[in-house]
Design an enzyme around this catalytic site. Structure first.
Site, PDB file in Angstrom:
ATOM      1  N   THR A   1      12.833  -5.437  -1.071  1.00 44.05           N
ATOM      2  CA  THR A   1      14.076  -4.874  -1.644  1.00 44.05           C
ATOM      3  C   THR A   1      15.282  -5.697  -1.181  1.00 44.05           C
ATOM      4  OG1 THR A   1      14.584  -3.415   0.220  1.00 44.05           O
ATOM      5  CG2 THR A   1      13.086  -2.536  -1.485  1.00 44.05           C
TER       6      THR A   1
ATOM      7  N   ARG B   1      10.424 -16.021  -4.067  1.00 42.90           N
ATOM      8  CA  ARG B   1      11.650 -15.245  -4.340  1.00 42.90           C
ATOM      9  C   ARG B   1      12.670 -15.976  -5.216  1.00 42.90           C
ATOM     10  NH1 ARG B   1      11.190 -12.902   1.387  1.00 42.90           N
ATOM     11  NH2 ARG B   1      10.112 -10.967   0.925  1.00 42.90           N
TER      12      ARG B   1
ATOM     13  N   GLU C   1       0.868  -1.193   0.000  1.00 41.51           N
ATOM     14  CA  GLU C   1       0.000   0.000   0.000  1.00 41.51           C
ATOM     15  C   GLU C   1       0.895   1.231   0.000  1.00 41.51           C
ATOM     16  OE1 GLU C   1      -2.719  -0.234   3.278  1.00 41.51           O
ATOM     17  OE2 GLU C   1      -3.388  -2.245   2.732  1.00 41.51           O
TER      18      GLU C   1
ATOM     19  N   GLU D   1       9.137  -7.759  -4.488  1.00 40.44           N
ATOM     20  CA  GLU D   1       9.154  -8.941  -3.597  1.00 40.44           C
ATOM     21  C   GLU D   1      10.134  -8.746  -2.438  1.00 40.44           C
ATOM     22  OE1 GLU D   1       8.442 -12.784  -4.800  1.00 40.44           O
ATOM     23  OE2 GLU D   1       7.252 -12.205  -6.538  1.00 40.44           O
TER      24      GLU D   1
HETATM   25  C1  LIG Z   1       6.772  -2.777 -10.843  1.00 40.38           C
HETATM   26  C2  LIG Z   1       6.374  -3.182  -9.460  1.00 40.38           C
HETATM   27  C3  LIG Z   1       5.591  -4.318  -9.266  1.00 40.38           C
HETATM   28  C4  LIG Z   1       5.196  -4.668  -7.978  1.00 40.38           C
HETATM   29  N1  LIG Z   1       4.350  -5.751  -7.814  1.00 40.38           N
HETATM   30  C5  LIG Z   1       3.807  -5.973  -6.583  1.00 40.38           C
HETATM   31  C6  LIG Z   1       2.783  -6.971  -6.408  1.00 40.38           C
HETATM   32  O1  LIG Z   1       2.400  -7.682  -7.349  1.00 40.38           O
HETATM   33  N2  LIG Z   1       2.222  -7.117  -5.176  1.00 40.38           N
HETATM   34  C7  LIG Z   1       2.607  -6.359  -4.093  1.00 40.38           C
HETATM   35  O2  LIG Z   1       2.056  -6.522  -3.019  1.00 40.38           O
HETATM   36  N3  LIG Z   1       3.601  -5.422  -4.231  1.00 40.38           N
HETATM   37  C8  LIG Z   1       4.199  -5.208  -5.438  1.00 40.38           C
HETATM   38  N4  LIG Z   1       5.162  -4.245  -5.594  1.00 40.38           N
HETATM   39  C9  LIG Z   1       5.618  -3.491  -4.421  1.00 40.38           C
HETATM   40  C10 LIG Z   1       7.041  -3.835  -3.992  1.00 40.38           C
HETATM   41  O3  LIG Z   1       7.095  -5.115  -3.410  1.00 40.38           O
HETATM   42  C11 LIG Z   1       7.544  -2.702  -3.072  1.00 40.38           C
HETATM   43  O4  LIG Z   1       7.799  -1.597  -3.935  1.00 40.38           O
HETATM   44  C12 LIG Z   1       8.769  -3.070  -2.298  1.00 40.38           C
HETATM   45  O5  LIG Z   1       8.489  -4.038  -1.311  1.00 40.38           O
HETATM   46  C13 LIG Z   1       9.423  -1.872  -1.602  1.00 40.38           C
HETATM   47  O6  LIG Z   1       8.507  -1.038  -0.966  1.00 40.38           O
HETATM   48  P1  LIG Z   1       8.528   0.550  -1.278  1.00 40.38           P
HETATM   49  O7  LIG Z   1       8.620   0.685  -2.740  1.00 40.38           O
HETATM   50  O8  LIG Z   1       7.403   1.157  -0.580  1.00 40.38           O
HETATM   51  O9  LIG Z   1       9.911   1.046  -0.696  1.00 40.38           O
HETATM   52  P2  LIG Z   1      10.204   1.577   0.800  1.00 40.38           P
HETATM   53  O10 LIG Z   1       9.802   0.546   1.777  1.00 40.38           O
HETATM   54  O11 LIG Z   1       9.669   2.938   0.946  1.00 40.38           O
HETATM   55  O12 LIG Z   1      11.801   1.642   0.754  1.00 40.38           O
HETATM   56  C14 LIG Z   1      12.523   2.715   0.192  1.00 40.38           C
HETATM   57  C15 LIG Z   1      14.015   2.424   0.389  1.00 40.38           C
HETATM   58  O13 LIG Z   1      14.308   2.316   1.803  1.00 40.38           O
HETATM   59  C16 LIG Z   1      14.908   1.054   2.069  1.00 40.38           C
HETATM   60  N5  LIG Z   1      14.483   0.583   3.389  1.00 40.38           N
HETATM   61  C17 LIG Z   1      13.232   0.626   3.914  1.00 40.38           C
HETATM   62  N6  LIG Z   1      13.229   0.074   5.142  1.00 40.38           N
HETATM   63  C18 LIG Z   1      14.504  -0.340   5.390  1.00 40.38           C
HETATM   64  C19 LIG Z   1      15.148  -0.997   6.484  1.00 40.38           C
HETATM   65  N7  LIG Z   1      14.478  -1.380   7.584  1.00 40.38           N
HETATM   66  N8  LIG Z   1      16.473  -1.285   6.373  1.00 40.38           N
HETATM   67  C20 LIG Z   1      17.167  -0.921   5.256  1.00 40.38           C
HETATM   68  N9  LIG Z   1      16.612  -0.294   4.195  1.00 40.38           N
HETATM   69  C21 LIG Z   1      15.294  -0.013   4.252  1.00 40.38           C
HETATM   70  C22 LIG Z   1      14.444   0.141   0.946  1.00 40.38           C
HETATM   71  O14 LIG Z   1      15.335  -0.957   0.759  1.00 40.38           O
HETATM   72  C23 LIG Z   1      14.444   1.095  -0.238  1.00 40.38           C
HETATM   73  O15 LIG Z   1      15.730   1.209  -0.764  1.00 40.38           O
HETATM   74  C24 LIG Z   1       5.610  -3.897  -6.865  1.00 40.38           C
HETATM   75  C25 LIG Z   1       6.431  -2.783  -7.053  1.00 40.38           C
HETATM   76  C26 LIG Z   1       6.798  -2.417  -8.325  1.00 40.38           C
HETATM   77  C27 LIG Z   1       7.637  -1.166  -8.487  1.00 40.38           C
END
Ligand SMILES: Cc1cc2nc3c(=O)[nH]c(=O)nc-3n(C[C@H](O)[C@H](O)[C@H](O)COP(=O)(O)OP(=O)(O)OC[C@H]3O[C@@H](n4cnc5c(N)ncnc54)[C@H](O)[C@@H]3O)c2cc1C
Length: 384
Positions: free
Chosen positions: A365, A242, A126, A363
């Site tokens: 980061t 994964r 979300e 899936e």
């Molecule tokens: C093209 C695409 C397809 C996707 N498909 C799906 C899907 O089918 N279903 C679904 O549910 N989701 C899906 N996603 C979502 C995806 O899994 C998330 O984008 C991902 O988990 C990261 O969340 P965020 O983008 O909100 O990044 P954020 O959580 O905001 O992270 C931003 C940065 O901060 C870092 N970070 C955050 N917390 C920490 C921590 N504790 N320690 C170190 N670093 C941290 C992250 O590694 C990243 O570099 C998709 C995303 C994209 C872009």
């Protein structure tokens, strides 16, 4: 290296390879250019029974394990990870049913997904819940014989193209991690819609949309497993899926190496093919070493996971991080080997480099995967 695949495994590779060579590679640039969902190609994969690979035979599938799906995804990834992602997301979408669903639920949904008649998607993320999945706000409230869902899922692969979505929602906020539950939502359910397609850097053949729930009503029996087990199912789902993302990475990197090496043999500078320069040979050598090591780790991890071990999360995260970091490096180096031509759309490596980036993000980061691995190591050494 020869991994001495069984006849069935070789058959999966051969089918996926044929579709990749004959259907995906000739079409991938156009799909990317037009942001086009590869429905025809997916239908051909369905006819070739590829969607059935991870589904048990009792529900019309091939009954394969993690290693079998890895083999298929590696081949598809060599062609286009946008198409590979659309395919993989359908398995991702039904893993919660496979892992925690009742026999009736499996009976109802798995036949159609195994045959490719219906596609699936998986809704966790979300706007304010990415890496920190515990921040989800979507709720599900029981009202008589129906669950009423409200909230919005973001960036869901196969959004608008799938007919079945598995989705997590809060069912009792006071219970913290035990207060979320998974549900099956179907295309056409009242109050459920998908947002417009996102415009992306890469994997543009795959569709990514919001899933929007406004007083969405679904029957009571669409709950997956027991109430409160949503996060457990999500974690098990991602542990299972994964290695498939890692496999897309190996395939993508292999495709980039193939392109770069062929180009280096025919590109002449200073009167010689550039492959005769040691600087180029060293880059190609490092690419090949990275791919072969990633392949060995992913195959080993997939076989380990097929034995249902306790340390599944660590192994699954390790192969995802390693293979996808290799894919990013190899595709970037492939562009470098090809110089300015590598940067042009005329050649496929610029798309490969754009596509590779998502593998390090979705899936979970690669930073989060390293956190998981580090936490597991911490636990192991606390015990010893
Ligand atoms: C093209 C695409 C397809 C996707 N498909 C799906 C899907 O089918 N279903 C679904 O549910 N989701 C899906 N996603 C979502 C995806 O899994 C998330 O984008 C991902 O988990 C990261 O969340 P965020 O983008 O909100 O990044 P954020 O959580 O905001 O992270 C931003 C940065 O901060 C870092 N970070 C955050 N917390 C920490 C921590 N504790 N320690 C170190 N670093 C941290 C992250 O590694 C990243 O570099 C998709 C995303 C994209 C872009």
């Amino acid at each position: 290296m020869d991994y001495f695949l069984s006849e069935e495994q070789q058959m999966i590779v051969d089918i996926a390879r044929q579709i990749t060579n004959e259907r995906i590679i000739p079409k991938r640039a156009e799909l990317d250019e037009k942001d086009e969902f590869p429905r025809e190609i997916l239908n051909e994969m369905a006819q070739a029974d590829l969607f059935g690979v991870p589904i048990p035979e009792a529900y019309g599938g091939f009954g394969g394990g993690c290693f079998d799906i890895v083999l298929a995804l590696e081949e598809l990834g060599r062609g286009c990870i946008g198409v590979g992602t659309a395919f993989a997301a359908s398995s991702l979408g039904v893993y919660p049913i496979l892992i925690s669903g009742s026999d009736e639920m499996k009976e109802k949904y798995l036949f159609d997904v195994a045959s490719g008649k219906k596609f699936a998607g998986f809704g966790l993320t979300e706007a304010n819940a990415g890496s920190d999945a515990s921040g989800i706000q979507t709720t599900a409230v029981l009202d008589g014989d129906e669950w009423v869902i409200n909230g919005t899922k973001q960036w869901i692969t196969n959004g608008g193209e799938a007919q079945i979505y598995t989705v997590i929602a809060i069912t009792d906020r006071s219970k913290g991690p035990r207060g979320a539950t998974m549900f099956v939502v179907e295309e056409g359910d009242p109050g459920f819609s998908c947002g417009p397609k996102e415009k992306k850097m890469g994997i543009r053949a795959s569709s990514t949309t919001e899933l929007i729930f406004k007083d969405c009503r679904i029957p009571k029996d669409r709950m997956i497993g027991r109430k409160g087990t949503g996060f457990i199912t999500v974690m098990k789902t991602l542990d299972s899926s994964r290695p498939g993302i890692a496999a897309l990475g190996i395939g993508l990197a292999q495709g980039a190496l193939d392109e770069a090496a062929s180009y280096a043999k025919q590109r002449v500078q200073f009167g010689k093919p550039i492959i005769s320069f040691q600087a180029i040979q060293h880059m190609l050598a490092d690419m090949a070493i990275g791919i072969e090591s990633a392949r060995a780790l992913v195959y080993g991890a997939a076989k380990h996971i097929d034995a249902h071990p306790k340390d599944m999360s660590k192994v699954s995260s390790m192969c995802k991080v390693y293979a996808t970091d290799v894919a990013m490096k190899v595709t970037t180096d492939a562009v470098q080997v090809m110089g300015g031509y590598g940067y042009m759309r005329e050649y496929p490596v610029e798309k490969m480099m754009r596509d590779a980036k998502i593998l390090q993000i979705y899936e979970g980061t690669n930073q989060i995967q390293r956190n998981v691995i580090g936490q597991e190591i911490n636990k192991e050494y606390a015990r010893s």
